[in-house]
Design an enzyme around this catalytic site. Structure first.
Site, short mmCIF file in Angstrom:
data_model
loop_
_atom_site.label_atom_id
_atom_site.label_comp_id
_atom_site.label_asym_id
_atom_site.label_seq_id
_atom_site.Cartn_x
_atom_site.Cartn_y
_atom_site.Cartn_z
N GLY A 43 -10.61 -53.11 9.36
CA GLY A 43 -10.01 -54.38 10.21
C GLY A 43 -11.13 -55.04 11.20
O GLY A 43 -10.73 -55.08 12.56
N GLY A 47 -9.81 -59.14 16.46
CA GLY A 47 -9.55 -58.24 17.60
C GLY A 47 -10.63 -57.12 18.08
O GLY A 47 -11.69 -57.50 18.09
N GLY A 49 -11.82 -54.80 16.28
CA GLY A 49 -12.61 -54.47 15.22
C GLY A 49 -13.66 -55.53 15.40
O GLY A 49 -14.89 -55.21 15.05
N SER A 171 -3.13 -45.24 20.47
CA SER A 171 -2.59 -46.31 21.45
C SER A 171 -1.73 -45.46 22.45
O SER A 171 -1.44 -44.30 22.23
CB SER A 171 -1.51 -47.11 20.57
OG SER A 171 -0.65 -47.88 21.40
N TYR A 199 5.91 -47.20 14.66
CA TYR A 199 4.55 -47.38 15.13
C TYR A 199 4.14 -46.30 16.00
O TYR A 199 3.01 -45.73 15.96
CB TYR A 199 4.67 -48.94 16.12
CG TYR A 199 3.23 -48.96 16.92
CD1 TYR A 199 2.17 -49.52 16.07
CD2 TYR A 199 3.10 -48.86 18.09
CE1 TYR A 199 1.04 -49.75 16.90
CE2 TYR A 199 2.03 -48.91 18.79
CZ TYR A 199 0.99 -49.55 18.10
OH TYR A 199 -0.19 -49.75 19.00
#
Length: 344
Positions: A43, A47, A49, A171, A199
């Site tokens: 990724g 963002g 990454g 997260s 998530y």
């Protein structure tokens, strides 16, 4: 009344400007170089990454960034090369929700790379109500099962590094996560609450996988970390109406991190020397922090490892070689394992 309103507005403006000035900008204080080291960032075209790729490129690393959108990734690759004067930026296509895509990516990497020094499992999604080709919920497949398969498949290349590191970008959402083996394959569900559960479950799974991987591989020289970047001010807010942007952006700037600030902890765990003693730890704000209690549950971590092996259709052997079982076979193993697990 008008004078009072004007005075209040001026005071508010000055307070805001003062807050902007004193706002702490988190930066990785380590100035270690990464010349001669190869880093894979999933990724890496947007963002966190992308910000991570920029940071490590400035340190001289050879960087392989993965993306799903080739044109977008190509633009980012060219931007990094131009702004960092580092021509060692390689772009590869990868869809972590598609296990065949993961295997094709690994096959290409094995042919071109002598070793991999750092793997940063950065890519992830927060919404999605579909399933992948193997029948697994798209959120759990992208955030955990795909990275699980990718990491195991790259272990031999990582072992060729003198100081291999693996970083999982989790997260704060892991704090609301629960590993429910009975509902993993249906958790996305379509509703917002169900997707939130999927998530948070996937983010907790990343930490559990990190800890189990540390237990199995730290004796072999691996350093494995999970990181919590914080709440990031990203492109998710671009769709706001202009009036809402006018109201919210000043506040967001104060309370949310930029992508460059948010990537600092994963940069820290990727480059800072002397972190080997902290392998198996969860990091936030560039320092170790205890995750929620279930993230330290050894039996859940072991069960999740076994569950994930069957789900992606891979069985790892003690020799660390892995044998593939693609597509329909992985659905068969996942279903049979789920039935077997429910009977325990």
């Amino acid at each position: 009344m008008n004078e009072i309103a004007l005075y209040s507005a001026c005071c508010s403006l000055w307070l805001y400007l003062l807050a902007v000035v004193i706002r702490r900008k988190l930066q990785c204080v380590c100035d270690d170089r990464m010349d001669g080291k190869t880093v894979i960032i999933t990724g890496g075209s947007d963002g966190l990454g992308k910000a991570t790729a920029f940071n490590l490129a400035r340190r001289g690393a050879r960087i392989i960034i993965t993306c799903r959108d080739w044109q977008k990734g190509l633009a980012v690759k060219q931007e990094i090369e131009m702004k960092t004067d580092n021509s060692e930026i390689i772009l590869k296509k990868l869809d972590l929700s598609d296990y065949t895509s993961v295997q094709k990516f690994v096959d290409r990497i094995v042919k071109t790379e002598e070793k991999v020094d750092v793997l940063i499992n950065n890519a992830g999604i927060g919404i999605g109500s579909t399933v992948n080709k193997n029948g697994h919920p798209i959120i759990f497949a992208t955030n955990h099962l795909g990275p699980f398969l990718l990491t195991l498949s790259l272990m031999d290349l990582l072992r060729k590094s003198s100081n291999p590191r693996i970083v999982f970008v989790s997260s704060v959402g892991h704090r609301w996560g629960h590993i429910e083996f009975d509902t993993i394959e249906t958790e996305d569900g379509g509703s917002v609450p169900a997707q939130f559960r999927a998530y948070t479950q996937s983010k907790l799974a990343q930490i559990l996988f990190m800890k189990e991987l540390h237990k199995r591989e730290h004796k072999n020289g691996f350093s494995v970390f999970s990181v919590q970047p914080g709440t990031i001010f990203t492109g998710i807010f671009r769709g706001f109406p202009w009036l809402l942007k006018l109201i919210t952006y000043p506040l967001f700037y104060l309370i949310l991190k930029t992508a460059d600030e948010g990537c600092q902890t994963q940069v820290h765990c990727s480059v800072s020397s002397g972190l080997e003693i902290y392998s198996g730890k969860h990091f936030t704000e560039c320092r170790p922090e205890e995750p929620i209690l279930p993230a330290n549950h050894q039996q859940i971590a072991e069960d999740l490892w076994e569950y994930s092996e069957k789900a992606v259709g891979y069985l790892s052997k003690k020799s660390s070689n892995i044998q593939p079982y693609y597509e329909e076979a992985s659905i068969h193993y996942f279903t049979s394992y789920l039935d077997d697990f429910r009977q325990r």
